[in-house]
Design a protein around this motif. Structure first.
Motif, PDB file in Angstrom:
ATOM      1  N   TRP A   1       1.048  -1.336  -0.100  1.00  0.00           N
ATOM      2  CA  TRP A   1      -0.247  -0.118  -0.292  1.00  0.00           C
ATOM      3  C   TRP A   1       0.595   1.230  -0.292  1.00  0.00           C
TER       4      TRP A   1
ATOM      5  N   ARG B   1       1.875   4.744   9.030  1.00  0.00           N
ATOM      6  CA  ARG B   1       0.638   3.430   8.998  1.00  0.00           C
ATOM      7  C   ARG B   1       1.323   2.337   7.796  1.00  0.00           C
TER       8      ARG B   1
ATOM      9  N   SER C   1       3.584  -0.484   5.531  1.00  0.00           N
ATOM     10  CA  SER C   1       3.932  -1.280   5.964  1.00  0.00           C
ATOM     11  C   SER C   1       5.928  -1.559   5.903  1.00  0.00           C
TER      12      SER C   1
ATOM     13  N   ARG D   1      -5.640   0.419   1.421  1.00  0.00           N
ATOM     14  CA  ARG D   1      -5.885   0.365   2.973  1.00  0.00           C
ATOM     15  C   ARG D   1      -7.389   0.766   3.256  1.00  0.00           C
ATOM     16  N   LYS D   2      -8.004   1.469   2.072  1.00  0.00           N
ATOM     17  CA  LYS D   2      -9.030   2.327   2.888  1.00  0.00           C
ATOM     18  C   LYS D   2     -10.498   1.371   2.650  1.00  0.00           C
TER      19      LYS D   2
ATOM     20  N   ARG E   1     -10.510  -0.866   5.530  1.00  0.00           N
ATOM     21  CA  ARG E   1     -10.309  -0.448   6.759  1.00  0.00           C
ATOM     22  C   ARG E   1     -12.406   0.465   6.701  1.00  0.00           C
TER      23      ARG E   1
ATOM     24  N   TRP F   1       1.304  -7.181   8.343  1.00  0.00           N
ATOM     25  CA  TRP F   1       1.224  -5.500   8.058  1.00  0.00           C
ATOM     26  C   TRP F   1      -0.502  -5.883   7.289  1.00  0.00           C
ATOM     27  N   TRP F   2      -1.069  -6.579   6.391  1.00  0.00           N
ATOM     28  CA  TRP F   2      -2.114  -7.108   6.365  1.00  0.00           C
ATOM     29  C   TRP F   2      -2.899  -7.490   7.340  1.00  0.00           C
TER      30      TRP F   2
ATOM     31  N   GLU G   1      -3.298  -7.113  10.024  1.00  0.00           N
ATOM     32  CA  GLU G   1      -3.254  -5.719  11.211  1.00  0.00           C
ATOM     33  C   GLU G   1      -4.692  -5.266  10.794  1.00  0.00           C
ATOM     34  N   THR G   2      -4.062  -4.074   9.130  1.00  0.00           N
ATOM     35  CA  THR G   2      -4.985  -4.348   8.180  1.00  0.00           C
ATOM     36  C   THR G   2      -6.155  -4.548   7.842  1.00  0.00           C
TER      37      THR G   2
END
Length: 419
Positions: free
Chosen positions: A276, A284, A286, A303-304, A307, A335-336, A338-339
């Motif tokens: 991203w 924010r 990676s 990412r948006k 989320r 990272w993904w 957590e996203t």
């Protein structure tokens, strides 16, 4: 035409599981050396095991343009059978590779990758057949569309005379040796949605799927000329990049809304480039140093979308080996995760099977155990609900046995996709 009676997916997988155990496979709940932990948990939640089946430039199917309808059908069914043999449960089938169609569309021409001639009727319905035959085998069929790519050349006169890009030349931007529809024109966005979702109206596909192409990947020294559209439509935005991101956001939100209206329950998934933003660009982001960042270069705020729960699933293309300095699979996976955590968007991981055994790739990809190690990492990440392999040709050929290793280590039992 003789049609096989359709078996429900649940019945299919139950039957397959019994067959496996009877044949000496691992019984449910037993430990598998190097295999899945907590098999009951995975079974209860479902696990996507997919493969992309690419048609652009005849990458996977058909093997070449101009085959007879019977030959094309035979090859297609062989790919579906291979998916079953590998204990996969989903095929992501590319049905609109270049502003064309692999079904009888009133909006766009038949794909040249079928007959060798754009607009020529192949004499059968590939998408309709794929849906029916995938379902008969207990497979999900996800219809894969490329929204804005028009042609892998820059000569509009090579398009069939009836092509919408020839009728609306102001919609088209040449860039990097290719032709693209301009995402900044509202009429373009409306048209591509109508063209793509015609397939959803006609067929009970399990998902609508976009890949990683939104605004095109950057080409050094070239400019994507959308000045006129920006002058006309971009006045309320602080800069062109923000306007472009909003154009792609609108495509995603509007497509999601239309899917719910046309065929409720159908999934909407996207498989973006795996980075991203780098953390050096955005805290924010990676821990990567990738040369491409989807937010900045493709104007895709992936990412948006996760989320905000605009899409049902995301399949980031984590096409790098564990330990790769610039983009480490072992750093991108968490990272993904957590996203996606605490969102309604499921996370699947895109896997670069095509790199396994390729002499041009780093040493890690010469080891048939590399991909299996990816799945071993991911099985301890609760958000990671499955994997999709690029792509169909390699799932079958499996030159160094990397796919066979994945199956042996992780796919000893059939699994249903998440619901």
């Amino acid at each position: 035409m003789h049609r096989k009676p359709r078996m429900s997916r649940r019945a299919f997988w139950a039957t397959a599981a019994v067959t496996l155990v009877a044949a000496g496979g691992a019984a449910a709940g037993t430990a598998i050396a190097g295999g899945e932990p907590s098999p009951r948990r995975r079974a209860a939640e479902g696990e996507l095991r997919g493969m992309w089946l690419a048609t652009v430039v005849n990458r996977d199917w058909p093997s070449k343009p101009g085959l007879t309808a019977g030959e094309q059908r035979t090859e297609l069914l062989a790919h579906l059978d291979t998916a079953v043999e590998r204990r996969l449960n989903a095929v992501i089938f590319q049905v609109r590779p270049t502003a064309d169609a692999l079904w009888p569309s009133p909006y766009e021409p038949w794909s040249q990758y079928l007959t060798g001639t754009q607009g020529k009727d192949p004499g059968w319905d590939p998408l309709g057949t794929a849906v029916e035959e995938a379902h008969a085998r207990g497979l999900e069929l996800h219809a894969w569309f490329n929204p804005y790519r028009v042609a892998n050349h820059t000569d509009p006169s090579r398009l069939v005379a009836s092509h919408p890009a020839r009728k609306n030349p102001d919609w088209v931007v040449p860039y990097g040796g290719k032709l693209y529809y301009n995402p900044g024109i509202p009429a373009v966005r409306a048209f591509v949605q109508k063209a793509m979702l015609d397939a959803l109206r006609k067929y009970p596909v399990d998902a609508v799927h976009f890949d990683d192409y939104f605004y095109p990947y950057p080409v050094a020294g070239q400019v994507f000329d959308d000045d006129a559209a920006y002058d006309r439509y971009g006045g309320s935005f602080p800069n062109r990049a923000a306007w472009r991101r909003d154009n792609i956001d609108k495509l995603v939100r509007e497509t999601a809304a239309q899917i719910k209206t046309i065929r409720p329950g159908t999934q909407f998934g996207i498989s973006p480039f795996g980075v991203w933003r780098n953390a050096v660009t955005d805290e924010r982001g990676s821990d990567t140093r990738a040369g491409v960042q989807t937010y900045d270069d493709l104007h895709a705020d992936t990412r948006k979308w996760v989320r905000e729960n605009w899409i049902d699933y995301i399949v980031p293309q984590l096409y790098w080996n564990i330990g790769f300095a610039v983009a480490d699979y072992a750093k991108l996976l968490p990272w993904w995760a957590e996203t996606a955590r605490d969102t309604g968007t499921r996370l699947y991981i895109g896997e670069a099977l095509y790199k396994a055994g390729d002499p041009a790739q780093p040493a890690a990809w010469q080891d048939p155990a590399e991909l299996s190690a990816h799945l071993t990492l991911a099985r301890d990440v609760p958000e990671a609900r499955g994997h999709v392999f690029f792509s169909g040709k390699e799932v079958g050929l499996d030159t160094i046995g990397a796919m066979a290793r994945v199956v042996a280590d992780h796919y000893q039992r059939p699994a249903e996709p998440p619901r």
